[in-house]
Design a protein around this motif. Structure first.
Motif, PDB file in Angstrom:
ATOM      1  N   THR A  89      33.351   9.979 -33.671  1.00 15.50           N
ATOM      2  CA  THR A  89      31.931  10.332 -33.663  1.00 15.50           C
ATOM      3  C   THR A  89      31.529  11.302 -32.503  1.00 15.50           C
ATOM      4  O   THR A  89      30.320  11.803 -32.577  1.00 15.50           O
ATOM      5  N   ARG A  90      32.506  11.489 -31.635  1.00 19.04           N
ATOM      6  CA  ARG A  90      32.217  12.190 -30.379  1.00 19.04           C
ATOM      7  C   ARG A  90      32.958  13.624 -30.516  1.00 19.04           C
ATOM      8  O   ARG A  90      33.074  14.213 -29.203  1.00 19.04           O
ATOM      9  N   PHE A  91      33.429  14.161 -31.369  1.00 19.15           N
ATOM     10  CA  PHE A  91      34.000  15.233 -31.608  1.00 19.15           C
ATOM     11  C   PHE A  91      35.392  15.225 -30.976  1.00 19.15           C
ATOM     12  O   PHE A  91      35.949  16.306 -30.533  1.00 19.15           O
ATOM     13  N   TRP A 470      24.024  24.760 -32.768  1.00 19.58           N
ATOM     14  CA  TRP A 470      25.338  24.659 -31.807  1.00 19.58           C
ATOM     15  C   TRP A 470      26.037  25.895 -31.927  1.00 19.58           C
ATOM     16  O   TRP A 470      27.414  26.044 -31.442  1.00 19.58           O
ATOM     17  N   ASP A 471      25.401  27.104 -32.514  1.00 19.61           N
ATOM     18  CA  ASP A 471      26.172  28.220 -32.453  1.00 19.61           C
ATOM     19  C   ASP A 471      25.881  29.010 -31.050  1.00 19.61           C
ATOM     20  O   ASP A 471      26.682  29.920 -31.131  1.00 19.61           O
ATOM     21  N   GLY A 492      32.272  26.924 -32.710  1.00 22.67           N
ATOM     22  CA  GLY A 492      33.184  27.651 -33.462  1.00 22.67           C
ATOM     23  C   GLY A 492      34.108  26.853 -33.938  1.00 22.67           C
ATOM     24  O   GLY A 492      35.222  27.065 -34.934  1.00 22.67           O
ATOM     25  N   LYS A 493      34.222  25.472 -33.535  1.00 28.73           N
ATOM     26  CA  LYS A 493      35.132  24.479 -33.817  1.00 28.73           C
ATOM     27  C   LYS A 493      34.564  23.324 -34.589  1.00 28.73           C
ATOM     28  O   LYS A 493      34.979  22.904 -35.450  1.00 28.73           O
ATOM     29  N   PRO A 514      40.202  26.209 -38.425  1.00 30.97           N
ATOM     30  CA  PRO A 514      40.244  27.119 -37.108  1.00 30.97           C
ATOM     31  C   PRO A 514      40.206  26.229 -36.010  1.00 30.97           C
ATOM     32  O   PRO A 514      39.543  25.258 -35.898  1.00 30.97           O
ATOM     33  N   MET A 515      40.986  26.617 -34.912  1.00 34.33           N
ATOM     34  CA  MET A 515      40.994  26.012 -33.707  1.00 34.33           C
ATOM     35  C   MET A 515      41.494  24.624 -33.371  1.00 34.33           C
ATOM     36  O   MET A 515      41.478  23.769 -32.596  1.00 34.33           O
TER      37      MET A 515
END
Length: 516
Positions: A89-91, A470-471, A492-493, A514-515
């Motif tokens: 949940t925290r990326f 978030w961009d 971007g990820k 990606p990434m």
């Protein structure tokens, strides 16, 4: 001697069987196959029922979908002792095959799509006495397929589009998010043209024309197709569909099992506690929701997910016209001063406990109003689309299509949602009247109005993705100010999850996102 004879007989039998595979490849005459099953309208309905059954799987609306759409947004977080779940949940993704997150969600969504595809493949060949009945079954399957693809594209972006019943050795091509959205739009347009405006009481819970158009509007909005989104949503707000929907007087009635399928419901998942059993594909499987068990306060549930404190503070910034606290706070969140702010309140029949400290806990969709515990079988329907959501979306479309100050109807729709809970109109607000000064100010205020009305209802992730907060670093800083977990967010990820690595490894036509 007996052992030797028995062994020799066993070898002989095995050698015969190994020479004739037909002897071990015997069909069960009581088990339906595609050749024997898809013959009658009853078969068609049973096949559609199998697609509906996927609502009650952990990778779908029973459990894990809320962890992605609520906890990974700026409205929620996890401090679960289950470290992999918490980090997810925290990326922070240590394991792209994390079962409860990536893999289970992926599997159950594609399993649901497979069942929809079976209906769409086989039902057209079945003779019906009523073409309308046949069309309605196909339309429901298209709506359900669109709904599952909508979830997938919000979570993963680049996923395969599978439009026919798949085979075990299929390796479907990967599609872009734009291509997936295009397919969703096609399905929803077809569904909206064939679904009824309303179902009778025996069929409550099936998608309606309004549900299809509302979801279609959401899809267009995710693609910033504002005019097309307005066109889809207008039937519910300014068109004939407006007669079917309205806001209920009591905000809390949107989250109780005693007031479900009300006039504010556009589409909801029908949960029940009649089968307190497992969730496998067996007769009498569980058809209840696990959400309440996972989000209830410690000692009552697992408390694997919690709301952010900033929501409480935001609710308290503006009083109602009677000088009270926004009642949506009382209906949405358990927090330490709840009993002071709303005298007479209890938390599952208890006073606030010292062990809960300064934490906050989910109240929406919790069963505290009728029992003092939680389990895996909550009967409270989950409202996937509420009319309040539609009104605020329509206001956003109108504002996006305008120049200068926001259109009068856009302001009226926001005021309609605010006035339901006793708040002043924006024009009469001592805090937010400046939101009417420009399109940009109105849209920014609308972001918070949506959170106050819809927080913890699974829409915030799509909102953040649509707004693109978030961009850019400035937008990301705003999110970090409300939710420290966004310090782990990589532009971007992190707006998409990694695809389960097993899927990438097994399908040469599928690339990791990606990434990652």
């Amino acid at each position: 001697m007996k052992k030797i004879l028995l062994y020799s007989l066993l070898v002989l039998v095995l050698s015969i069987v190994s020479c004739n595979e037909d002897l071990i490849d015997i069909e069960n005459p009581n088990f339906p196959t595609t050749d024997t099953f898809w013959k009658t309208p009853d078969d068609a309905q049973l096949g559609l029922d199998a697609a509906y059954t996927m609502f009650y799987k952990p990778g779908s609306w029973t459990r894990w979908i809320y962890f992605r759409f609520d906890l990974t947004s700026d409205e929620g977080y996890s401090q679960s002792p289950w470290n992999e779940l918490k980090e997810w949940t925290r990326f922070i993704y240590f394991n792209y095959n994390f079962w409860e997150g990536n893999a289970w969600i992926w599997r159950d969504h594609y399993k649901a799509i497979f069942r929809c595809n079976q209906v769409l493949d086989y039902v057209p060949e079945i003779e019906f006495s009523s073409q309308a009945d046949k069309d309605a079954i196909l339309a429901q399957a298209k709506f359900l397929r669109a709904l599952y693809y909508y979830n997938l594209v919000l979570m993963f972006d680049n996923v395969p589009i599978v439009l026919n019943a798949s085979q075990p050795d299929d390796t479907p091509e990967q599609s872009t998010a734009t291509q997936v959205y295009a397919q969703i739009k096609t399905d929803l347009q077809d569904a909206a043209s064939a679904l009824p405006e309303q179902w009778n009481a025996a069929n409550l819970g099936r998608p309606t024309k309004g549900a299809a158009l509302a979801l279609l509007g959401k899809v267009h909005m995710q693609m910033h197709e504002w005019q097309e989104a307005k066109d889809a949503l207008s039937w519910l707000v300014e068109g004939a569909g407006a007669t079917h929907y309205d806001l209920v007087d009591n905000y809390k009635h949107n989250f109780m099992h005693t007031t479900e399928n009300n006039k504010e419901s556009v589409f909801e998942i029908q949960f029940s506690d009649v089968n307190p059993r497992g969730d496998g594909d067996v007769p009498n499987q569980n058809v209840g929701s696990n959400r309440a068990q996972f989000f209830a306060p410690r000692g009552i549930g697992w408390s694997d997910g919690q709301p952010r404190r900033w929501l409480v503070d935001e609710y308290k910034k503006e009083q109602t016209v009677d000088g009270d606290i926004d009642p949506r706070l009382q209906a949405s969140i358990f927090y330490p001063e709840l009993q002071t702010d709303f005298p007479g309140e209890k938390i599952y029949g208890r006073d606030w406990e010292a062990g809960w400290g300064a934490d906050c806990f989910f109240r929406k969709y919790q069963g505290d109003y009728y029992r003092n515990h939680e389990d895996y079988y909550s009967p409270i329907n989950f409202r996937v689309i509420r009319y309040a959501d539609v009104l605020l979306l329509y206001a956003e479309c109108l504002a996006e299509l305008s120049s200068g100050t926001p259109p009068a109807l856009a302001v009226e729709l926001v005021d309609r949602v605010r006035e339901r809970v006793g708040l002043p109109t924006l024009a009469n607000s001592t805090l937010y009247a400046s939101a009417l000064n420009s399109k940009e100010a109105f849209l920014k205020r609308l972001q918070m109005e949506r959170s106050l009305e819809l927080c913890l209802e699974g829409v915030r992730w799509a909102d953040l993705k649509r707004w693109g907060l978030w961009d850019s670093q400035d937008g990301l800083n705003e999110l970090i100010s409300r939710d420290a977990d966004f310090t782990n967010f990589v532009v971007g990820k992190s707006s998409r999850m990694p695809i389960p690595q097993t899927e990438v490894d097994n399908n040469p036509n599928l690339d990791q996102n990606p990434m990652y």
